[in-house]
Design an enzyme around this catalytic site. Sequence first.
Site, PDB file in Angstrom:
ATOM      1  N   ASN A 208       0.852  -1.182   0.000  1.00  0.00           N
ATOM      2  CA  ASN A 208       0.000   0.000   0.000  1.00  0.00           C
ATOM      3  C   ASN A 208       0.892   1.236   0.000  1.00  0.00           C
ATOM      4  OD1 ASN A 208       0.505   0.830   2.889  1.00  0.00           O
ATOM      5  ND2 ASN A 208      -0.394  -1.195   3.251  1.00  0.00           N
TER       6      ASN A 208
ATOM      7  N   ASP B  47      -3.412  -6.321   4.143  1.00  0.00           N
ATOM      8  CA  ASP B  47      -4.502  -7.209   4.562  1.00  0.00           C
ATOM      9  C   ASP B  47      -4.421  -8.581   3.913  1.00  0.00           C
ATOM     10  OD1 ASP B  47      -5.776  -5.295   6.227  1.00  0.00           O
ATOM     11  OD2 ASP B  47      -6.572  -4.306   4.435  1.00  0.00           O
TER      12      ASP B  47
ATOM     13  N   LYS C 102      11.290 -15.031 -10.772  1.00  0.00           N
ATOM     14  CA  LYS C 102      10.294 -14.189 -11.432  1.00  0.00           C
ATOM     15  C   LYS C 102       9.427 -15.004 -12.373  1.00  0.00           C
ATOM     16  CE  LYS C 102       9.817 -10.019 -14.267  1.00  0.00           C
ATOM     17  NZ  LYS C 102       9.089 -10.596 -15.395  1.00  0.00           N
TER      18      LYS C 102
ATOM     19  N   PRO D  77      -2.220 -12.101   9.138  1.00  0.00           N
ATOM     20  CA  PRO D  77      -2.656 -12.020  10.543  1.00  0.00           C
ATOM     21  C   PRO D  77      -3.038 -10.589  10.925  1.00  0.00           C
ATOM     22  CG  PRO D  77      -0.582 -13.230  10.336  1.00  0.00           C
ATOM     23  CD  PRO D  77      -0.838 -12.603   9.014  1.00  0.00           C
ATOM     24  N   ASP D  78      -4.035 -10.469  11.805  1.00  0.00           N
ATOM     25  CA  ASP D  78      -4.397  -9.165  12.372  1.00  0.00           C
ATOM     26  C   ASP D  78      -3.434  -8.895  13.521  1.00  0.00           C
ATOM     27  OD1 ASP D  78      -5.504  -6.937  13.605  1.00  0.00           O
ATOM     28  OD2 ASP D  78      -7.564  -7.592  13.253  1.00  0.00           O
ATOM     29  N   LEU D  79      -2.290  -8.270  13.206  1.00  0.00           N
ATOM     30  CA  LEU D  79      -1.232  -8.107  14.197  1.00  0.00           C
ATOM     31  C   LEU D  79      -1.697  -7.295  15.393  1.00  0.00           C
ATOM     32  CD1 LEU D  79       1.930  -7.443  11.989  1.00  0.00           C
ATOM     33  CD2 LEU D  79       0.955  -9.620  12.750  1.00  0.00           C
TER      34      LEU D  79
ATOM     35  N   PHE E 248      -4.372   2.883  15.171  1.00  0.00           N
ATOM     36  CA  PHE E 248      -4.707   3.841  14.119  1.00  0.00           C
ATOM     37  C   PHE E 248      -5.710   3.192  13.186  1.00  0.00           C
ATOM     38  CE2 PHE E 248      -1.140   5.994  15.795  1.00  0.00           C
ATOM     39  CZ  PHE E 248      -1.100   7.279  15.274  1.00  0.00           C
TER      40      PHE E 248
ATOM     41  N   LYS F  44     -13.848  -0.707  15.803  1.00  0.00           N
ATOM     42  CA  LYS F  44     -12.519  -1.313  15.651  1.00  0.00           C
ATOM     43  C   LYS F  44     -11.765  -1.250  16.975  1.00  0.00           C
ATOM     44  CE  LYS F  44     -10.340  -0.757  11.794  1.00  0.00           C
ATOM     45  NZ  LYS F  44      -9.567  -0.203  10.641  1.00  0.00           N
TER      46      LYS F  44
END
Length: 428
Positions: free
Chosen positions: A224, A296, A306, A322-324, A341, A355
């Site tokens: 991202n 995500d 490659k 994983p949702d760290l 955040f 959240k």
Amino acid sequence: MTKTEDPAPVDPVVGRRVLVAVCGSIAAVKLPQLVSSLVQHGAQVRCVLSPKAEQFVSPLALASLSRQPCNLEIHQWDPCQPRPLHVVLAEWAELVVVAPLSATTLARLAQGLADTLLSSTLLATQAPLLVAPAMNTAMWDAPAVRANWQTLCRWPRLLPMVPTRGLLACDSRGIGRLPDPELLLQGIRAALATGGVADLKGLRVLCSAGPTREFLDPVRCLTNPSSGRMGVAMALMACLRGAAVHLVHGPLSNVPASWLDPLDTCPVVSAAEMGVALAQRLPQVHGLVMAAAVADHAPGVTSAVKWPKEALPNPLPLQGTPDLAADLAARMRGDQWVLGFAAEHGLDRARALEKLRRKRFDWIVLNPVGLAGRGFGNQPNGGVLLWADGQEQGLASQDKATMAGAIWSALAGELHRFQRSGPRPTVT
């Protein structure tokens, strides 16, 4: 629920009286850049030079950049002045920045010698002193210098910025470099924001920052546009306010390299690597700041070489990472806190609070994305700091270092007395 409108940005430097005291060191050549930056940010600046400093930096340059006369040794006892100059300067300053601090001036201060305009001013002022030594590594390590430094660090008004590591003027590499002007500016901001008090001293803080990269093959990845600047700013400002900080970060961009100099850093690439690094450090800290933009999803298939374009899986299978933040919060003790955040379109407080509760955060910063000049990849940021009980504080659109300072100012009092009764609650 108390709601706040987007407040006007407040840079702690604007309108403040900063006295820059320059000692005899080759590092003094960096000071015109600092003085110029302070003036551009709205500070009132005056400069005072030691006799040796005049050999390294032009008084005319500092006078021109500060828009004020440069105060030199020859001005100390001017018969045309009704009051001693060192007293006038000492009383005028809200903050005194001593950069570079030489071994000679360090010795004068440690021994209370008022034999120059500069040393007399530093001994006479009641303002906080932000001091940044600079010298050869062997000099910095000399027993006499270290003893003087330890004496100075016991002063209640002193805020130290220790030398950084790098190439020195003597062509050797080691500790002794004056922090870059950009880092000094952030130290000044932190000092002015707290009134010269290291309000996070004694806290051990773990921060995450930056994006993660989940590789499909050696040249393609899912990621991202996060620069990592917000997370690094949170870590830096905590450090400058006295906390011991560990920073685990993904690949960074648009972050001044000098911001990392005072931090204990651990660079990682993937979400899995970040999770391991954070988990290893978590038991030793008082709190966690989860500012990283963890990817995500990761590719469901990978290759060590490659892939030819025509051989790429289409559609590309994905798997969740994983949702760290939630995983780490779940294993934290009752005396540990976590600040999260949330990047959301608009200021969706309900979604941010959901959240916060689901991930068992204590506070959350709601960052609006999709707005011009805010969010990922931009230097400014803004949003709302939310508490679990619905209390909130607006965070103006401002540069991320100033925003980080505003967040720490809002939470500093709570962090020192933080204690949850019983285990971290399970969300239903």
